[in-house]
Design an enzyme around this catalytic site. Structure first.
Site, mmCIF file in Angstrom:
data_model
loop_
_atom_site.group_PDB
_atom_site.id
_atom_site.type_symbol
_atom_site.label_atom_id
_atom_site.label_comp_id
_atom_site.label_asym_id
_atom_site.label_seq_id
_atom_site.Cartn_x
_atom_site.Cartn_y
_atom_site.Cartn_z
ATOM 1 N N HIS A 121 -27.551 -16.565 44.133
ATOM 2 C CA HIS A 121 -26.396 -16.995 44.919
ATOM 3 C C HIS A 121 -25.702 -15.719 45.409
ATOM 4 C CE1 HIS A 121 -22.336 -18.753 45.432
ATOM 5 N NE2 HIS A 121 -22.899 -19.942 45.407
ATOM 6 N N ASP A 198 -26.201 -16.042 35.149
ATOM 7 C CA ASP A 198 -25.320 -16.905 35.921
ATOM 8 C C ASP A 198 -25.714 -18.357 35.612
ATOM 9 O OD1 ASP A 198 -24.227 -18.554 37.827
ATOM 10 O OD2 ASP A 198 -24.904 -17.388 39.559
ATOM 11 N N GLN A 201 -25.251 -23.198 37.693
ATOM 12 C CA GLN A 201 -26.051 -24.341 38.090
ATOM 13 C C GLN A 201 -26.792 -24.958 36.890
ATOM 14 O OE1 GLN A 201 -26.293 -26.861 40.759
ATOM 15 N NE2 GLN A 201 -25.557 -24.880 41.500
ATOM 16 N N LYS A 224 -18.539 -27.589 38.220
ATOM 17 C CA LYS A 224 -19.894 -28.113 38.402
ATOM 18 C C LYS A 224 -20.323 -28.950 37.206
ATOM 19 C CE LYS A 224 -21.328 -24.804 41.775
ATOM 20 N NZ LYS A 224 -22.079 -23.611 42.113
ATOM 21 N N CYS A 362 -25.346 -20.553 50.208
ATOM 22 C CA CYS A 362 -24.930 -19.247 49.672
ATOM 23 C C CYS A 362 -26.129 -18.495 49.112
ATOM 24 C CB CYS A 362 -23.866 -19.380 48.586
ATOM 25 S SG CYS A 362 -22.323 -20.057 49.177
HETATM 26 C C1 LIG Z 1 -21.791 -22.444 42.447
HETATM 27 C C2 LIG Z 1 -22.530 -21.259 42.029
HETATM 28 C C3 LIG Z 1 -21.895 -20.007 41.938
HETATM 29 C C4 LIG Z 1 -20.455 -19.792 42.330
HETATM 30 O O1 LIG Z 1 -19.594 -20.539 41.552
HETATM 31 P P1 LIG Z 1 -18.048 -20.599 41.923
HETATM 32 O O2 LIG Z 1 -17.535 -21.732 41.103
HETATM 33 O O3 LIG Z 1 -17.954 -20.861 43.400
HETATM 34 O O4 LIG Z 1 -17.444 -19.294 41.557
HETATM 35 C C5 LIG Z 1 -22.644 -18.941 41.501
HETATM 36 N N1 LIG Z 1 -23.945 -19.074 41.164
HETATM 37 C C6 LIG Z 1 -24.582 -20.258 41.247
HETATM 38 C C7 LIG Z 1 -26.013 -20.350 40.838
HETATM 39 C C8 LIG Z 1 -23.903 -21.384 41.681
HETATM 40 O O5 LIG Z 1 -24.529 -22.555 41.769
#
Ligand SMILES: *Cc1c(COP(=O)(O)O)cnc(C)c1O
Length: 404
Positions: A121, A198, A201, A224, A362
């Site tokens: 992302h 990260d 997701q 999320k 993104c």
């Molecule tokens: C949504 C997402 C982000 C960003 O998250 P925010 O809540 O907008 O800060 C980063 N990495 C992944 C894989 C995402 O799905």
């Protein structure tokens, strides 16, 4: 087993209409919907004990502080962190990543190497590029293959004693690929590099165990995973959080301030300058309670059924191409209709009450890899149903007829 029709009743928004059609919400990878239990926790906070935390001696402030710190403990338990103070509240994944990237400025030297993956992302690419600009470190990228899997042989080759940091997402938001993070972490540690995963997701679908993973940093956003926007978390191993300097200066994060010198507060407060999103933190805790009540095993089994069903249905549509066919993936389907722009498909689906995402998600480097401007992405949550997938399939067929 999970009873989707019973679960749907927990989400008020799922009974609304869009363009006189029942809402079909398939944009879960962008943000999830909010169950009544989480909405109640927000209403309860502002109705009954709204106050600033950690400072007041009065009753409301104590209640708010207790609930906020209880939420931190829920997050600790959920991710199986060793210490509560290893959980830092942030405004979300993006904030968490920037906090760590900023902290590493003073720990890197010119020529050090940072490894990211082709599946990232933008929020997991740009902060590292900025870090490289500040320090003279070099960014290396683990390539992906046509299925949407990362090439682990290439990763092995990129690692060396120059590698200081590795940053990879647990699950790709654009394609749904589940990355082999256990392997990535183990190999990075062999050369002495730190790893940030990260989990934005992944956390809606799986329950990560940060101690079993032996990961150095793990980050996620509440919105999320059934929580509100504007709040998220950073897990960091105690030794790393002690080593990193504070990100922002202000109230809450200090031990003592004079104009000559300021000493910083202990963890976790060192990284929590200013008044935080108190209500959001508490609601994040309520969201974890809600999801754990349903059970992540149940969620995974059910979502996998939805994914298999939807993949079969979509593959039957002539001219439809799915991007991201990794063997291990979650309930995300990125696709295009031959010769039709994804935006046009999304617009027609919206007219039918179906919410999908269109564009580069993104993750522009992934789109460049496939030489496409973007995709239509349908992402499913545990409150979605097969009947809704049927509505999507009919909608796509209609869009195809109207646009070709
Ligand atoms: C949504 C997402 C982000 C960003 O998250 P925010 O809540 O907008 O800060 C980063 N990495 C992944 C894989 C995402 O799905």
């Amino acid at each position: 087993m999970l009873d989707a029709s019973k679960i749907r009743a927990d989400f008020p928004i799922l009974s609304r209409q869009v363009n006189n059609k029942p809402l079909v919400y398939f944009d879960n990878a962008a943000t999830s919907q909010t169950p009544q239990a989480v909405i109640d926790s927000i209403v309860d906070y502002y109705s009954n004990y709204n106050a600033n935390i950690h400072r007041g001696v009065h009753r409301l402030s104590q209640e708010a502080t207790d609930k906020y710190e209880m939420a931190r403990q829920k997050i600790q338990a959920h991710f199986n962190a060793k210490h509560t103070h290893e959980i830092i509240f942030t405004s979300g994944t993006t904030h968490s990543i920037n906090l760590v990237a900023n902290g590493f400025t003073s720990l890197l030297e010119k020529g050090d190497e940072i490894i990211v993956s082709a599946l990232e992302h933008h929020s997991n690419i740009v902060p590292w590029q900025m870090l490289c600009e500040r320090t003279g470190a070099i960014l290396k990228v683990i390539p992906m293959n046509i299925e949407g899997d990362l090439e682990m042989d290439a990763y092995d080759m990129l690692l060396s004693n120059k590698t200081k940091l590795v940053f990879v997402n647990h699950i790709s938001n654009a394609l749904g690929t589940i990355n082999p993070i256990e392997y990535i972490i183990e190999k990075a540690h062999e050369v002495g590099a730190a790893v940030l995963i990260d989990g934005a997701q992944a956390c809606p679908h799986v329950k990560p165990d940060v101690q079993a993973l032996d990961v150095d940093f793990y980050v996620a956003s509440a919105h999320k995973m059934c929580g509100p926007t504007g709040v998220g978390m950073l897990y960091g191993k105690e030794e790393w959080l002690k080593k990193l300097p504070p990100y922002q200066g202000g109230g809450e994060m200090i031990a003592e301030v004079t104009f000559e010198k300021t000493t910083y507060a202990d963890l976790p407060h060192k990284f929590e300058a200013g008044t935080p999103n108190i209500c959001g933190g508490i609601a994040f805790g309520a969201a974890l309670d809600y999801m754990n009540n349903i059970g992540f095993d149940n969620i995974a089994t059910y979502e996998n059924e939805l994914l298999t069903y939807a993949t079969e249905q979509l593959e039957n549509i002539e001219g439809l191409k799915i991007y991201g066919t990794a063997k291990h993936k979650t309930s995300v389907i990125s696709f295009n209709l031959e010769g039709i722009h994804p935006y046009d498909v999304g617009t027609i689906l919206d007219k039918l009450g179906i919410a999908v995402r269109t564009g580069h998600h993104c993750a522009q480097p992934i789109m460049d890899f496939y030489c496409i401007p973007g995709t239509v992405r349908a992402s499913f949550a545990f409150y979605n149903s097969k009947a809704e997938i049927d509505v999507l399939v009919a909608g796509i067929k209609k869009a195809k007829m109207m646009l070709s």
